[in-house]
Write a protein that holds these residues in place. Structure first.
Motif, mmCIF file in Angstrom:
data_model
loop_
_atom_site.group_PDB
_atom_site.id
_atom_site.type_symbol
_atom_site.label_atom_id
_atom_site.label_comp_id
_atom_site.label_asym_id
_atom_site.label_seq_id
_atom_site.Cartn_x
_atom_site.Cartn_y
_atom_site.Cartn_z
ATOM 1 N N UNK A 105 34.836 -21.509 7.736
ATOM 2 C CA UNK A 105 34.849 -20.515 8.823
ATOM 3 C C UNK A 105 33.403 -20.241 9.205
ATOM 4 N N UNK A 106 32.886 -21.031 10.143
ATOM 5 C CA UNK A 106 31.476 -20.953 10.509
ATOM 6 C C UNK A 106 31.309 -20.854 12.015
ATOM 7 N N UNK A 107 30.104 -20.445 12.426
ATOM 8 C CA UNK A 107 29.747 -20.384 13.844
ATOM 9 C C UNK A 107 29.233 -21.740 14.296
ATOM 10 N N UNK A 108 28.989 -21.933 15.612
ATOM 11 C CA UNK A 108 28.444 -23.214 16.081
ATOM 12 C C UNK A 108 27.099 -23.560 15.453
ATOM 13 N N UNK A 109 26.367 -22.569 14.946
ATOM 14 C CA UNK A 109 25.089 -22.851 14.292
ATOM 15 C C UNK A 109 25.271 -23.322 12.857
ATOM 16 N N UNK A 110 26.518 -23.300 12.363
ATOM 17 C CA UNK A 110 26.782 -23.722 10.992
ATOM 18 C C UNK A 110 26.698 -22.611 9.974
ATOM 19 N N UNK A 111 26.379 -21.398 10.393
ATOM 20 C CA UNK A 111 26.306 -20.268 9.477
ATOM 21 C C UNK A 111 27.697 -19.709 9.213
ATOM 22 N N UNK A 112 27.946 -19.198 8.008
ATOM 23 C CA UNK A 112 29.242 -18.569 7.747
ATOM 24 C C UNK A 112 29.505 -17.432 8.713
ATOM 25 N N UNK A 113 30.749 -17.309 9.146
ATOM 26 C CA UNK A 113 31.120 -16.218 10.044
ATOM 27 C C UNK A 113 31.198 -14.875 9.317
ATOM 28 N N UNK A 114 31.375 -14.900 8.026
ATOM 29 C CA UNK A 114 31.411 -13.648 7.279
ATOM 30 C C UNK A 114 29.993 -13.273 6.868
ATOM 31 N N UNK A 115 29.714 -12.003 6.847
ATOM 32 C CA UNK A 115 28.372 -11.573 6.509
ATOM 33 C C UNK A 115 28.083 -11.795 5.027
ATOM 34 N N UNK A 116 26.803 -12.027 4.679
ATOM 35 C CA UNK A 116 26.446 -12.170 3.261
ATOM 36 C C UNK A 116 26.564 -10.824 2.559
ATOM 37 N N UNK A 117 26.565 -10.863 1.206
ATOM 38 C CA UNK A 117 26.296 -11.980 0.291
ATOM 39 C C UNK A 117 27.514 -12.902 0.138
ATOM 40 N N UNK A 118 27.197 -14.148 -0.235
ATOM 41 C CA UNK A 118 28.237 -15.142 -0.498
ATOM 42 C C UNK A 118 28.303 -15.541 -1.978
ATOM 43 N N UNK A 119 27.372 -15.043 -2.787
ATOM 44 C CA UNK A 119 27.380 -15.399 -4.193
ATOM 45 C C UNK A 119 26.778 -14.309 -5.060
ATOM 46 N N UNK A 120 27.314 -14.170 -6.266
ATOM 47 C CA UNK A 120 26.906 -13.134 -7.202
ATOM 48 C C UNK A 120 26.839 -13.702 -8.620
ATOM 49 N N UNK A 121 26.273 -12.914 -9.517
ATOM 50 C CA UNK A 121 26.534 -13.049 -10.947
ATOM 51 C C UNK A 121 27.154 -11.745 -11.404
ATOM 52 N N UNK A 122 27.998 -11.828 -12.427
ATOM 53 C CA UNK A 122 28.727 -10.647 -12.874
ATOM 54 C C UNK A 122 28.922 -10.696 -14.371
ATOM 55 N N UNK A 123 28.973 -9.515 -14.985
ATOM 56 C CA UNK A 123 29.256 -9.379 -16.407
ATOM 57 C C UNK A 123 30.482 -8.511 -16.612
ATOM 58 N N UNK A 124 31.403 -8.949 -17.472
ATOM 59 C CA UNK A 124 32.685 -8.273 -17.660
ATOM 60 C C UNK A 124 32.923 -8.018 -19.141
ATOM 61 N N UNK A 125 33.395 -6.830 -19.459
ATOM 62 C CA UNK A 125 33.865 -6.496 -20.798
ATOM 63 C C UNK A 125 35.287 -7.021 -20.942
ATOM 64 N N UNK A 126 35.486 -8.029 -21.771
ATOM 65 C CA UNK A 126 36.794 -8.665 -21.878
ATOM 66 C C UNK A 126 37.805 -7.826 -22.643
ATOM 67 N N UNK A 127 37.361 -6.845 -23.385
ATOM 68 C CA UNK A 127 38.306 -6.009 -24.121
ATOM 69 C C UNK A 127 38.933 -4.934 -23.243
ATOM 70 N N UNK A 128 38.228 -4.542 -22.175
ATOM 71 C CA UNK A 128 38.749 -3.501 -21.281
ATOM 72 C C UNK A 128 39.054 -4.027 -19.885
ATOM 73 N N UNK A 129 38.445 -5.163 -19.533
ATOM 74 C CA UNK A 129 38.608 -5.698 -18.184
ATOM 75 C C UNK A 129 37.654 -5.104 -17.178
ATOM 76 N N UNK A 130 36.709 -4.273 -17.606
ATOM 77 C CA UNK A 130 35.784 -3.616 -16.690
ATOM 78 C C UNK A 130 34.645 -4.558 -16.301
ATOM 79 N N UNK A 131 34.358 -4.628 -14.986
ATOM 80 C CA UNK A 131 33.167 -5.338 -14.516
ATOM 81 C C UNK A 131 31.980 -4.397 -14.686
#
Length: 876
Positions: free
Chosen positions: A742-768
Motif C-alpha cells: 500500500x504505497x504512493x506513486x513515489x513508492x513511500x508507504x501510504x501509512x504514516x511511520x513508524x513501520x518498525x519497533x523493538x519490544x520487550x515483553x514479560x512472558x509470565x504476565x503478557x505485559x509489553x
C-alpha cells in the motif's frame, strides 16, 4: 521571472490539491484539501499580479494548515511533516528578496519588506517552533524497564546438552529460543565491539538470472570449533570461528537451476547431528537401527555408555480451549477423507512432471578435501537444496556421507510428490534433527495453482535416510510411510519455516501454512481448515498428531504461521509450566502449554468483518492473545507521504479500498490488509530469555493491498503476462489475486511511520514492558538521511545472559545491540549489505565471546545483495 515561476508552481499544486480534494470529498473523505487548493490558487493569482497580499494570504494558509494538522495527528513530527514541510519550504522561498521586491501595486515603487512579509515570516517561525517541539516528542514509544530483580534471575535451564559456548541449531538449541548463556558482552562494554574478521562466500544474487526472492537468511552454526553456513544456492561452507578462514566447502551442484517457476532461492541454515551424543547412542541401541552408512559402525559397537531414551509424550485428554482451537489427534482426524492424488501434467505449465533430480553430487576433485567414510560421519551436517534433495555430509570434512539414502548421501524429496515442476517444491529452512530422525518440511509456491505439490512433512532415519513417517495434513491419521507408487495429497498445507523439538516430550512443533490460494477458501476441506495457519505438535517417532492450535480461522490473508515456536518453561502462579511461544504474522503472540496446546495466557475471540467474495465465507471471530501487537486501525488521517500531494493520493486510495480493520476479507473492489502478509513477525521470530522469562521482538507494520479478479476459466492468465511466472494466478480457482504494498506513486508507504519497533515483553504476565521506534531511512531514501523513523525489517533477534539483545534485520544496513532491560539501542555497526538474517553468538577458543552476522541482502525488500559474514568481538 522568479515570481512568475513561483506563481505557476503554486497554481499547479493548487489545481492538483483542489481537484484531488473534490474527488476525496466525493468519496466521503476530508474537505480540507479543497480549501487548501483554492487558497493556493488565490496566492498564485496574487503573485502573478504582483500583489503583496500574496504573502499575507500564504501566511494565513500556512497557519490554518498547521492548526488542522495538529488537530488531526497531534504533535507527531513525521505526520506533521507530510502535511506542512512542502508548504514551509515554499514560504521560505517566497521570503527571498527577488520575490519580495517584485511585489508592489502597479505604478508604485518597489518595496522590500513590510507587513505581509512579516506575517509570512511569523507563520514560518510558528511552524518551526511547533516542529521543534514535535521532534522531541515520542508519541509512539512506550518507555519501561524490567526490574533489577528480574534481570538478575539465574535459574537452572534446559539446554538439550548444547554447551554454553556453541550455537548448534537455528535457535541455538532445538528449543528455538535464540538465547545464549554467554555473559562476556554486557551493556557496559558492548560499545567496544569491533570487527574480528570478515569473510565473503563469493556467491551473490544475480539480478538478471536469479529469482527476485534470492535472499541470504542464514544463521551460522558453531560446533566444536567450526562454523557452518550455507548460501542461497545451498553451498555449505565451514569456517574457523576465530579467524574466519575457510576449512572446506561443499557445493551440491544444483541439478535444477532457477527457472521461471522458482519463487525462492534461500537457505536459512543447516542442521547438525552428533552420533556420539548420549541421546544418539541410546536411540541407536533402543531401535536396533540397521544403519549401514558411514559412522554407524562405531556407534553401534559402543553400547556400554547409553543414556535413558527421551520420554515419550503422554496422550493428553481432549480439551477445548476458550477459543475452541486446541484440538487433539482424535478430534482433528474425525471425518478424514481420501483424495485421488497425482496428475500426469501440471496445470501451471502444462509440462509433464520432471523426473527426480539425479541425487548424485559430482564435484571437482579439488572442491573439498578427500575424506574416508566411517568415523568422519559420526558428526553430520544436513542441508536441503532448492532442487529437492536432502544431503548428509561430514561435519569434519564436508564430504558426502554414504548410506544416507544411498551411496550418494542423498534423499530425494521429490519422491512420491504430485505435480512437481522445477522450482515448485523445496525446503528453505533447516530440518529438525532428533536422536533418531531428520524431519523436513518444505516450501510450496504460493498462489500459482490449486494443483500444487504437497506440503507433506517427512521424517527420515538419521543414518540411512529410510522414510520413517510422513504427515500429510489432508490425511492426518495416515502417518505410516507411503507405499511405493503412491503420491501425497496435492496442495496440502505446508510447513515452510523453522520447527522446534522438545527431547523430553519427544514432540516436534511445526508452524503451518495454507493450501493455495491464500486469499480464497471456498474449496477447502475440513482437514485443511483444521490444520491451516496453526502450530501443531507431532510425535517425533511416529508423526502422530498430538495437538493443533489454530492462530487464524479460515485464513484469507496469507497469515500462515511464519516463525519457529520458542520453547520455554514459565513460572505461572508459582509453578513451572512447559510453554510454547508462537509469533504470528497478524501480530498475536500465543503462549501455549506445549504438552496439550492449551493457552497459558488468556485468548479471547473477537468479532471479525464479513463480506467474502462469491463462493467463500469468513470466520465470525478471530483469536486475540494477551500478548498482542495488533496495530491501531488505519484511518484517513493516518495516511502519509513526502508531500501533501502523495498524502492526498493515499487518502483517496484509502477511501476507494475496503477496510474495516484487521481481517477485512479480500474483495473484487480491493482490500487493505493490515498488518500485511509481510507480517508483524516473520520467519525471524522472537528471542526468549529462559532465565528472566522475557521476550525481545521486532514487530513490523506495513499495509498491503489485495484485489480478487474473477477468472474466466482455470487456465487463462488474468494478472500476469505470458512468459512471466504465474504467481497469484491461482489457476483452478474462481479468482486470481492482485497483491501489492500500500504505497504512493513515489513508492513511500501510504501509512504514516513508524513501520518498525523493538519490544520487550514479560512472558509470565503478557505485559509489553517497552516498545521503541527502531531503524533509520538512510538506505531507503534517495538521499541517505539517517532519520530515525522506525523502518521495517525481516530477520530475528537474539538475547544473551549478559543482558544484550542483537538484531540486524532492519532495512537499513546496521547490526545493533540493545540493553535488554530497557530496549535502548546501545551499539550499532555499519554493514556492507542488507542484514536480513538472524545473528548468532559463541565462545571462541581464544576465550572471547563473538557475535556473527550475515549481510547478504533480501530480494523482496530491495536491500543490497552481498555475501559477507562478519564476526565481532571485544578487544583482546
Amino acid at each position: 521571472m522568479f515570481t512568475t515561476l513561483m506563481s505557476i508552481i503554486l497554481m499547479v499544486i493548487g489545481l492538483a490539491l483542489g481537484g484531488g480534494g473534490i474527488w476525496l470529498a466525493w468519496l466521503g473523505g476530508s474537505w480540507f484539501f479543497i480549501a487548501l487548493g483554492l487558497a493556493l490558487l488565490a496566492c498564485a493569482f496574487l503573485l502573478w499580479t504582483r500583489r503583496p497580499a500574496a504573502l499575507a494570504l500564504y501566511a494565513a494558509t500556512l497557519v490554518v494548515t498547521l492548526a488542522w494538522s495538529v488537530w488531526e495527528v497531534g504533535l507527531d513530527w513525521w505526520a506533521l511533516s507530510a502535511r506542512g514541510t512542502l508548504l514551509v519550504i515554499i514560504g521560505i522561498v517566497l521570503m527571498i528578496p527577488p520575490v519580495v521586491r517584485s511585489l508592489h501595486p502597479q505604478g508604485m515603487p518597489r518595496r522590500r519588506y513590510g507587513l505581509p512579509s512579516a506575517a509570512l515570516a511569523a507563520s514560518i517561525v510558528i511552524a518551526g517552533l511547533v516542529a521543534a517541539f514535535a521532534v522531541r516528542e515520542q508519541p509512539h514509544d512506550t518507555a519501561g524497564a524490567f526490574s533489577d530483580e528480574r534481570m538478575q534471575q539465574s535459574p537452572v535451564i534446559k539446554t538439550a546438552g548444547v554447551p554454553d559456548g556453541e550455537w548448534q541449531a537455528y535457535g541455538r538449541t532445538p528449543y528455538g529460543r535464540r538465547y545464549s548463556p554467554l555473559g562476556q558482552i554486557t551493556p557496559d562494554n558492548v560499545a567496544d565491539l569491533q570487527v574480528a574478521w570478515h569473510y565473503q562466500t563469493g556467491q551473490v544474487r544475480n539480478a538478471d538470472t536469479d529469482p527476485v526472492e534470492t535472499t541470504y537468511e542464514v544463521t551460522p552454526l558453531v560446533v566444536a570449533d567450526t562454523m557452518y553456513v550455507c548460501t542461497p544456492f545451498s553451498t555449505v561452507i565451514a569456517l574457523d570461528p576465530v579467524t574466519g578462514e575457510e576449512k572446506w566447502r561443499f557445493d551440491p551442484l544444483l541439478k535444477q537451476p532457477p527457472t521461471a517457476t522458482t519463487q525462492h532461492m534461500t537457505c536459512r541454515g543447516v542442521s547438525y547431528f552428533d552420533g556420539a551424543s548420549d541421546a544418539a547412542r541410546a536411540a541407536l541401541t533402543d531401535t536396533g537401527s540397521a544403519a549401514t552408512g558411514a559412522g554407524a559402525g562405531p556407534i553401534a559397537a559402543d553400547t556400554t555408555e547409553t543414556a535413558a531414551a527421551p520420554a515419550a509424550a503422554g496422550t493428553p485428554q481432549a480439551t477445548e480451549t476458550p477459543a475452541g482451537e486446541a484440538r487433539l489427534a482424535d478430534e482433528s482426524a474425525a471425518g478424514v477423507t481420501t483424495e485421488a492424488a497425482g496428475v500426469a501434467e501440471n496445470v501451471v505449465t502444462g509440462q509433464a512432471a520432471p523426473s527426480a533430480p539425479n541425487p548424485r553430487v559430482e564435484r571437482e576433485p579439488a572442491s573439498v578435501p578427500a575424506a574416508a567414510p566411517g568415523a568422519d560421519c559420526i558428526r553430520r551436517i544436513f542441508v536441503p537444496t532448492s532442487d529437492g534433495r536432502l544431503i548428509s555430509i561430514s561435519a569434519e570434512t564436508g564430504e558426502i556421507c554414504p548410506g544416507f539414502g544411498g551411496e550418494d548421501g542423498t534423499v530425494n524429496l521429490w519422491a512420491n510428490m504430485p505435480n512437481i515442476t522445477p522450482g515448485s517444491a523445496y525446503s528453505t529452512s533447516p530440518p529438525v534433527v532428533t536422536a533418531r530422525a531428520v524431519i523436513v518440511g518444505g516450501t510450496v509456491n504460493d498462489n500459482a495453482s490449486t494443483t500444487s505439490p504437497s506440503g507433506v512433512i517427512r521424517a527420515y532415519d538419521v543414518y540411512t535416510g529410510e522414510l520413517l513417517w510422513n504427515f500429510d495434513s489432508k490425511k492426518p491419521d495416515q502417518t505410516a510411510p507411503i507405499a511405493e507408487g503412491e503420491t501425497y495429497s496435492e496442495n496440502a498445507p505446508n510447513s515452510w519455516s523453522v520447527s522446534s523439538y522438545d527431547p523430553e516430550l519427544n514432540l516436534v512443533y511445526l508452524p503451518m501454512g495454507n493450501q493455495s490460494p491464500d486469499q480464497y477458501g471456498g474449496n477447502r476441506s475440513a482437514e485443511v481448515e483444521a490444520i491451516s495457519s496453526s502450530v501443531i505438535a507431532l510425535d517425533a517417532d511416529t508423526g502422530e498428531l498430538r495437538w493443533t492450535y489454530q492462530t487464524v480461522h479460515h485464513d484469507l490473508w496469507d497469515m500462515d504461521v511464519p516463525a519457529q515456536p520458542s520453547l520455554i518453561d514459565l513460572t505461572i502462579d508459582g509453578a513451572a509450566v512447559p510453554a510454547l511461544v508462537q509469533p504470528t504474522k497478524q501480530g498475536e503472540i500465543f503462549v501455549l502449554d506445549r504438552r496439550t496446546g492449551e493457552p497459558i495466557l488468556p485468548v479471547t475471540e473477537a468479532p471479525a468483518p464479513a463480506g467474502a467474495v462469491e463462493g467463500d465465507t469468513t470466520a465470525p471471530t478471530q483469536p486475540i492473545s494477551t500478548i498482542s501487537f495488533n496495530p491501531k486501525p488505519l484511518t484517513e488521517a493516518s495516511m502519509w507521504g513526502a508531500t501533501p500531494l502523495d498524502t492526498l493520493y493515499c487518502r483517496i486510495r484509502f477511501n476507494q479500498l475496503n477496510y474495516e480493520g484487521r481481517y477485512t476479507p479480500p474483495s473484487e473492489r480491493g482490500t487493505i490488509v493490515y498488518p500485511g502478509n509481510f507480517g508483524t513477525f516473520n520467519w525471524g521470530g522472537v528471542a526468549v530469555d529462559p532465565e528472566r522469562q522475557v521476550m525481545f521482538a521486532m514487530p513490523v507494520y506495513l499495509a498491503f493491498t489485495s484485489q480478487m479478479i474473477k477468472r474466466p476459466d482455470d487456465t487463462t492468465r488474468v494478472v500476469t503476462a505470458e512468459g512471466q511466472p504465474v504467481f497469484n494466478e491461482n489457476l483452478g480457482s474462481p479468482f486470481a489475486a492482485k497483491m501489492g504494498t500500500f504505497t504512493s506513486p513515489t513508492g513511500l508507504p501510504c501509512q504514516q511511520p513508524p513501520w518498525g519497533y523493538v519490544a520487550g515483553v514479560d512472558l509470565t504476565s503478557g505485559k509489553t514492558v517497552y516498545q521503541h521506534v527502531n531503524g533509520t531511512v538512510r538506505d531507503l531514501a534517495p538521499v541517505p538521511l539517517p532519520f530515525e523513523m522506525g523502518v521495517p525489517g525481516i530477520g530475528g533477534p537474539i538475547v544473551t545472559k549478559g543482558g544484550v539483545a542483537f538484531l540486524s534485520g532492519t532495512l537499513d544496513y546496521y547490526v545493533r545491540g540493545y540493553d535488554l532491560q530497557t530496549g535502548a539501542e546501545i551499539w550499532r555497526s555499519r554493514l556492507p549489505a542488507g542484514g536480513q538474517a538472524t545473528p548468532a553468538t559463541y565462545l571462541g577458543r581464544d576465550g572471547r565471546q563473538y557475535l556473527v552476522v550475515v549481510a547478504g541482502g533480501h530480494g523482496s525488500t530491495g536491500t543490497k545483495a552481498g555475501d559477507s559474514i562478519i564476526a565481532y568481538a571485544l578487544p583482546n
